[in-house]
Write a protein that holds these residues in place. Structure first.
Motif, mmCIF file in Angstrom:
data_model
loop_
_atom_site.group_PDB
_atom_site.id
_atom_site.type_symbol
_atom_site.label_atom_id
_atom_site.label_comp_id
_atom_site.label_asym_id
_atom_site.label_seq_id
_atom_site.Cartn_x
_atom_site.Cartn_y
_atom_site.Cartn_z
ATOM 1 N N GLU A 100 0.997 -1.194 -0.040
ATOM 2 C CA GLU A 100 -0.038 -0.300 0.123
ATOM 3 C C GLU A 100 1.449 1.512 -0.192
ATOM 4 O O GLU A 100 0.323 2.158 -0.454
ATOM 5 C CB GLU A 100 -0.910 0.254 1.757
ATOM 6 N N TYR A 101 1.771 1.207 0.901
ATOM 7 C CA TYR A 101 2.799 2.666 0.779
ATOM 8 C C TYR A 101 3.994 2.780 -0.144
ATOM 9 O O TYR A 101 3.167 3.738 -0.939
ATOM 10 C CB TYR A 101 4.409 2.178 1.522
ATOM 11 N N TYR A 102 3.731 2.163 -0.928
ATOM 12 C CA TYR A 102 4.366 1.864 -2.310
ATOM 13 C C TYR A 102 3.593 2.023 -4.192
ATOM 14 O O TYR A 102 3.846 2.661 -4.593
ATOM 15 C CB TYR A 102 5.442 0.990 -2.816
ATOM 16 N N GLN A 103 2.283 1.833 -3.915
ATOM 17 C CA GLN A 103 1.102 2.034 -4.300
ATOM 18 C C GLN A 103 1.200 3.443 -4.147
ATOM 19 O O GLN A 103 0.250 4.403 -5.209
ATOM 20 C CB GLN A 103 -0.027 0.855 -4.035
ATOM 21 N N VAL A 104 0.904 3.662 -2.745
ATOM 22 C CA VAL A 104 0.330 5.676 -2.926
ATOM 23 C C VAL A 104 1.595 6.513 -3.572
ATOM 24 O O VAL A 104 1.295 7.637 -4.418
ATOM 25 C CB VAL A 104 -0.007 5.503 -1.774
ATOM 26 N N HIS A 105 2.863 6.398 -3.146
ATOM 27 C CA HIS A 105 3.898 6.685 -3.924
ATOM 28 C C HIS A 105 3.744 6.916 -5.096
ATOM 29 O O HIS A 105 4.116 7.717 -6.071
ATOM 30 C CB HIS A 105 5.536 5.931 -3.243
ATOM 31 N N LEU A 106 3.757 5.280 -5.985
ATOM 32 C CA LEU A 106 3.890 5.736 -7.543
ATOM 33 C C LEU A 106 2.117 6.377 -7.832
ATOM 34 O O LEU A 106 2.317 7.200 -8.953
ATOM 35 C CB LEU A 106 2.915 4.342 -7.714
ATOM 36 N N LEU A 107 1.185 6.665 -6.619
ATOM 37 C CA LEU A 107 0.450 8.237 -7.103
ATOM 38 C C LEU A 107 0.817 9.216 -7.233
ATOM 39 O O LEU A 107 0.101 10.029 -8.729
ATOM 40 C CB LEU A 107 -0.443 7.857 -6.443
ATOM 41 N N LEU A 108 1.813 9.242 -6.361
ATOM 42 C CA LEU A 108 2.649 10.669 -6.559
ATOM 43 C C LEU A 108 3.368 10.743 -7.172
ATOM 44 O O LEU A 108 3.089 11.961 -7.642
ATOM 45 C CB LEU A 108 3.074 10.842 -5.509
#
Length: 186
Positions: A142-150
């Motif tokens: 989830e953490y990296y998914q949110v970073h990808l959104l950024l």
């Protein structure tokens, strides 16, 4: 490499563990405590003394200079060296440390986390996304998914998902990157 890997444990920790083991051994003998109980307490104490600095610097320390010193003193340990290299921002150093990690840890799920971190540092969204499905820990994924959104410019969606992060450091990291991308570097 010299073939001689540095110890996880400092000389000071060895002295403390040795002294503690002797004191516990003498105390156990003096009070005629069961040998198995004394050995168990000594083993647990040694493990605790060895792990305290790692737990402190990896999860609780807030002084980035001290964390950097701790990591830089242990760069020959592949995982620690990898995270230290990420902090240095040198792509060649990161790649060298990543190769060390990949050489030591063969599990695809384990390797995915490091490949993902390296791809995220390079801002290679496509490569990072390809490693996401291999990450078994849902919080990390989830953490990296949110970073990808950024990185994809989906800032509002990332901000909403940042609020639901279970770990405070994850939320702060995402919000820090969000502010940086929004032009609010301070």
């Amino acid at each position: 490499r010299t073939g001689k890997e540095p110890s996880m444990i400092s000389k000071k920790q060895y002295i403390i563990m040795f002294s503690f083991a002797i004191i516990l051994g003498i105390t156990g003998g003096f009070f005629d405590l069961p040998f198995g109980a004394v050995v168990t307490v000594i083993a647990a104490s040694v493990l605790l003394i060895a792990m305290i600095p790692y737990m402190y610097y990896m999860y609780h320390a807030t002084d980035s200079h001290k964390v950097e010193q701790f990591l830089s003193a242990r760069t020959r340990q592949p995982i620690v060296g990898f995270y230290w290299a990420l902090g240095q921002g040198d792509p060649v150093l990161v790649k060298d440390q990543l190769n060390e990690v990949l050489r030591k840890y063969k599990s695809p799920a384990h390797q995915a986390i490091f490949l993902l971190a390296e791809a995220a540092q390079r801002k290679d969204v496509r490569s990072a996304a390809s490693h996401l499905l291999q990450v078994k820990q849902s919080q990390v994924r989830e953490y990296y998914q949110v970073h990808l959104l950024l990185e994809e410019g989906r800032l509002e969606e990332a901000a909403e998902r940042a609020d639901s992060m279970s770990k405070e450091w994850m939320k702060e990291s995402i919000l820090g990157r969000l502010h940086s991308l929004s032009g609010d570097v301070e």
